[in-house]
Design a protein around this motif. Structure first.
Motif, short mmCIF file in Angstrom:
data_model
loop_
_atom_site.label_atom_id
_atom_site.label_comp_id
_atom_site.label_asym_id
_atom_site.label_seq_id
_atom_site.Cartn_x
_atom_site.Cartn_y
_atom_site.Cartn_z
N TRP A 20 1.04 -1.20 0.12
CA TRP A 20 0.16 -0.13 0.05
C TRP A 20 0.85 1.15 0.13
CZ3 TRP A 20 -0.21 4.13 3.36
CH2 TRP A 20 0.34 3.88 4.62
N ALA A 21 2.04 1.33 0.69
CA ALA A 21 2.83 2.32 0.62
C ALA A 21 3.27 2.68 -0.67
CB ALA A 21 4.33 2.01 1.69
N ALA A 22 3.65 1.99 -1.36
CA ALA A 22 3.94 2.48 -2.78
C ALA A 22 2.98 2.87 -3.72
CB ALA A 22 4.87 1.04 -3.49
N ARG A 23 1.79 2.55 -3.42
CA ARG A 23 0.65 2.94 -4.35
C ARG A 23 0.06 4.24 -3.83
NH1 ARG A 23 -1.63 -0.32 -8.04
NH2 ARG A 23 -2.23 1.53 -8.88
N VAL A 24 0.78 4.92 -2.80
CA VAL A 24 0.33 6.52 -2.39
C VAL A 24 -0.12 7.10 -3.30
CG1 VAL A 24 1.01 8.34 -0.99
CG2 VAL A 24 1.35 6.07 0.12
N PRO A 25 0.69 7.50 -4.41
CA PRO A 25 0.30 8.27 -5.50
C PRO A 25 -1.13 7.91 -5.91
CG PRO A 25 2.61 7.79 -5.67
CD PRO A 25 2.06 6.88 -4.41
N ALA A 26 -1.45 6.60 -6.45
CA ALA A 26 -2.65 6.24 -6.98
C ALA A 26 -4.04 6.50 -5.64
CB ALA A 26 -2.51 4.99 -7.03
N LEU A 27 -3.42 6.04 -4.62
CA LEU A 27 -4.52 6.33 -3.67
C LEU A 27 -4.79 8.07 -3.33
CD1 LEU A 27 -3.45 3.89 -0.75
CD2 LEU A 27 -5.29 3.68 -2.24
N ALA A 28 -3.79 8.84 -3.47
CA ALA A 28 -3.73 9.99 -3.38
C ALA A 28 -4.59 10.68 -4.47
CB ALA A 28 -2.58 11.21 -3.54
N THR A 29 -4.48 10.28 -5.95
CA THR A 29 -5.50 10.64 -7.03
C THR A 29 -6.83 9.93 -6.82
OG1 THR A 29 -3.32 10.47 -8.12
CG2 THR A 29 -5.76 10.35 -9.45
N GLN A 30 -6.96 8.86 -6.12
CA GLN A 30 -8.38 8.47 -5.97
C GLN A 30 -9.27 9.29 -4.78
OE1 GLN A 30 -8.47 3.72 -5.16
NE2 GLN A 30 -9.36 4.61 -3.29
N ILE A 31 -8.68 9.56 -4.01
CA ILE A 31 -9.12 10.50 -3.09
C ILE A 31 -9.33 12.02 -3.24
CG2 ILE A 31 -8.89 8.53 -1.46
CD1 ILE A 31 -7.02 10.43 -0.11
N GLY A 32 -8.64 12.56 -4.28
CA GLY A 32 -8.31 13.64 -4.49
C GLY A 32 -7.83 14.67 -3.67
N ALA A 33 -6.65 14.06 -3.13
CA ALA A 33 -5.83 14.64 -2.09
C ALA A 33 -4.63 15.46 -2.24
CB ALA A 33 -5.48 13.84 -0.77
N ASN A 34 -4.35 16.98 -1.64
CA ASN A 34 -3.01 17.31 -1.84
C ASN A 34 -2.23 16.82 -0.74
OD1 ASN A 34 -3.77 18.85 0.29
ND2 ASN A 34 -4.71 20.63 -0.44
N GLU A 35 -1.14 17.30 -0.65
CA GLU A 35 -0.13 16.89 0.34
C GLU A 35 -0.57 17.17 1.86
OE1 GLU A 35 0.64 19.03 -2.15
OE2 GLU A 35 2.69 18.32 -3.00
N ALA A 36 -1.42 18.02 2.09
CA ALA A 36 -1.72 18.40 3.60
C ALA A 36 -3.03 17.38 3.91
CB ALA A 36 -2.16 19.82 3.73
N THR A 37 -3.87 17.24 2.95
CA THR A 37 -4.87 16.33 3.11
C THR A 37 -4.47 14.67 3.10
OG1 THR A 37 -5.67 16.43 1.02
CG2 THR A 37 -6.70 17.88 2.52
N LEU A 38 -3.58 14.45 2.34
CA LEU A 38 -2.90 13.16 2.20
C LEU A 38 -2.19 12.82 3.47
CD1 LEU A 38 -2.40 10.73 0.69
CD2 LEU A 38 -0.37 11.67 -0.30
N GLY A 39 -1.26 13.92 4.00
CA GLY A 39 -0.87 13.64 5.45
C GLY A 39 -1.92 13.11 6.47
#
Length: 414
Positions: A20-39
Motif C-alpha cells: 500500500w505504501a508504494a501505491r500512495v500516489p494512486a490512492l492520493a489521486t483516488q481520493i483527490g488529496a493534496n499533500e496536506a490532506t493526504l498527510g
C-alpha cells in the motif's frame, strides 16, 4: 522451523506495508488529496499503530505471542483491500486506522517471537528477521510498480497481494513459536516499571527518529519523485524499492556486522549514513540523486529497529531467559509515534513550502540518532553495572558520576 515461521511472518508484514505504501500516489489521486490532506489521511495508519502496540505487548506478555502473530497477520491481508474502496481522505484514514492496528499487533508479536528464537539459538539474529520485513517491503513495492505499469487499479492489486499473503501464512502457521505467557506460568512474575528506565527511553528515541525517516521514505519518496523531479508513477515507485533493497541486503548480513562493530557503533554510523542519503536526495535536483539518496537512507536505517529491539529485550530479560515483551512494547509504541507525527509534519511543511524542504527537515531529525546512541550506550553501561551489583538501577542512572565498569554483552565493542 520456528525460525523460518517467524521469518515468513516478517516477510508478510513487509509485503502488506510495501504494497500500500508504494501505491500512495494512486490512492492520493483516488481520493483527490493534496499533500496536506493526504498527510492527515496517512495519519490514520499511525494512530492505529500507536494505540494498538502497547495493548499487543501486554497481551503477548500475558498469553504468549503465537495467537496474536497468526491472527493479526490473517486480518492484515483481509483489511488491505479496504483501502481501495476509499473515495475521500476521511474514508482512507479510517481504513488505515484498522490496517495500522492489525499491523501493529503483527509487529509486536513477531518481534516477541523473534526474541524467543534468538534466545533459544543464542545468536544475534534480529537483523536477519528484519531483513525478512525489508524483503517483504521490496516484494510489495515491486508488485506495486508492476501493478501501476500494468494499469491495475488498487482494488485488483490489493486483492491479489492479499491472496498471496494468505498462502504464505498458511504454509508456516503450525510452526510459529508461542512462548509461555505470564497467565500460564506456575509462579507469579514480578513486573518492573518500563516507564522508569532511562535506557529504554533513549533506545525509544533512536527508534523514533528512525521511524520518522523510514515513514517519510515509504510515504513520500514516490510522490517526491513524481511532483519534485517529474517522474512517472511507475518509475517513482522504484525509489522505495531501492530503499528496501539496500535495507534488506544490509540486514541480511547483520549478524556478523553486529558481532564485529557492536550495536552502538552500528546505530550511530547508520544514523549518519541515513541523514546523508536524505540530504543527497533533496539537495541534488536530479532523479538519479533521488534514487541514490533513498537507497543510502535504507542502508543507514537498516539496523536501527532490529538493534534497538535486541537491546530493549535484553533490558527486560529475566533470569529464566523469558521477559522483554513489555520493553519491546514501550519502544515500539514510541517508535510508532514517529509514524504518527511524521505524515502530518511532512505534509504540513510540504503544503507551506515544498516537499523538498519537508524531507530536508526529516534528514535533520535522522541525524539525531547519533547523539541519542551515544547517550544510550552510556546509560546501558550504568544499567548493566547496577544490575550486576544489585544496587538500585534508577538511583545509579540518575547519578552524575559516570560508571567506569567495563561493557557487558549488551554493549559489546559498541
Amino acid at each position: 522451523m520456528a525460525r523460518l515461521a517467524v521469518f515468513v511472518v516478517f516477510v508478510l508484514n513487509g509485503v502488506v506495508f510495501g504494497t500500500w505504501a508504494a501505491r500512495v500516489p494512486a490512492l492520493a489521486t483516488q481520493i483527490g488529496a493534496n499533500e496536506a490532506t493526504l498527510g492527515l489521511a496517512l495519519l490514520g495508519a499511525s494512530i492505529g499503530l500507536a494505540v494498538t502496540a502497547p495493548i499487543a505487548a501486554r497481551l503477548c506478555a500475558a498469553y504468549g505471542s503465537r495467537p496474536f502473530m497468526l491472527g493479526s497477520s490473517f486480518l492484515s491481508v483481509l483489511v488491505l483491500p479496504l483501502l481501495a474502496v476509499a473515495t475521500t481522505p476521511l474514508q482512507l484514514g479510517l481504513a488505515l486506522v484498522l490496517l495500522g492496528s492489525t499491523v501493529a499487533t503483527v509487529d509486536v508479536s513477531m518481534n516477541v517471537g523473534a526474541v524467543a528464537v534468538i534466545r533459544a539459538l543464542k545468536r544475534p539474529l534480529m537483523p536477519q528477521f528484519h531483513a525478512g520485513w525489508s524483503f517483504g517491503g521490496l516484494l510489495g513495492s515491486l508488485g506495486a510498480a508492476a501493478a501501476a505499469q500494468a494499469q491495475w487499479n488498487p482494488m485488483r492489486h490489493f486483492v491479489t497481494a492479499g491472496a498471496i499473503g494468505l498462502v504464505m501464512l498458511l504454509a508456516v502457521a503450525k510452526h510459529a513459536p508461542g512462548g509461555v505467557g505470564e497467565k500460564h506460568r506456575d509462579e507469579p512474575v514480578a513486573q518492573k516499571s518500563v516507564l522508569k528506565s532511562p535506557v529504554l527511553w533513549l533506545l525509544a528515541s533512536i527508534a523514533l527518529c528512525s521511524a520518522i525517516a523510514e515513514g517519510a521514505s515509504a510515504d513520500w519518496s514516490a510522490l517526491f519523485l513524481v511532483r519534485e523531479r517529474g517522474l512517472g508513477e511507475a518509475a517513482a515507485a522504484y525509489a522505495y524499492a531501492g530503499f528496501s533493497i539496500a535495507m534488506a541486503v544490509a540486514r541480511l548480513f547483520g549478524e556478523p556486522i553486529q558481532r564485529k562493530v557492536g550495536p552502538h557503533r552500528l546505530l550511530a554510523a547508520g544514523g549518519g549514513v541515513a541523514a546523508t542519503g536524505l540530504a543527497l536526495a533533496v539537495l541534488v535536483p536530479f532523479p538519479a540523486a533521488g534514487y541514490l539518496g533513498f537507497g543510502l537512507t535504507g542502508l543507514g536505517l537498516a539496523f536501527s529497529f532490529p538493534v534497538v529491539m535486541d537491546l530493549a529485550s535484553d533490558v527486560g530479560r529475566r533470569a529464566d531467559g523469558t521477559g522483554g515483551e513489555r520493553e519491546l512494547g514501550l519502544v515500539t509504541t514510541i517508535a510508532y509515534t514517529g509514524f504518527l507525527v511524521g505524515p502530518p509534519i511532512v505534509g504540513g511543511l510540504a503544503h507551506a513550502s515544498t516537499l523538498t524542504i519537508a524531507l530536508g527537515f526529516v534528514g535533520l531529525v535522522t541525524a539525531l540518532i547519533i547523539p541519542a546512541t551515544l547517550l544510550a550506550r552510556q546509560a546501558g553501561r550504568r544499567f548493566n553495572a547496577a544490575e550486576a551489583s544489585g544496587v538500585n538501577v534508577a538511583a545509579t542512572l540518575s547519578s552524575v558520576a559516570p560508571c567506569n565498569a567495563s561493557a557487558t554483552s549488551n554493549d559489546r565493542s559498541g
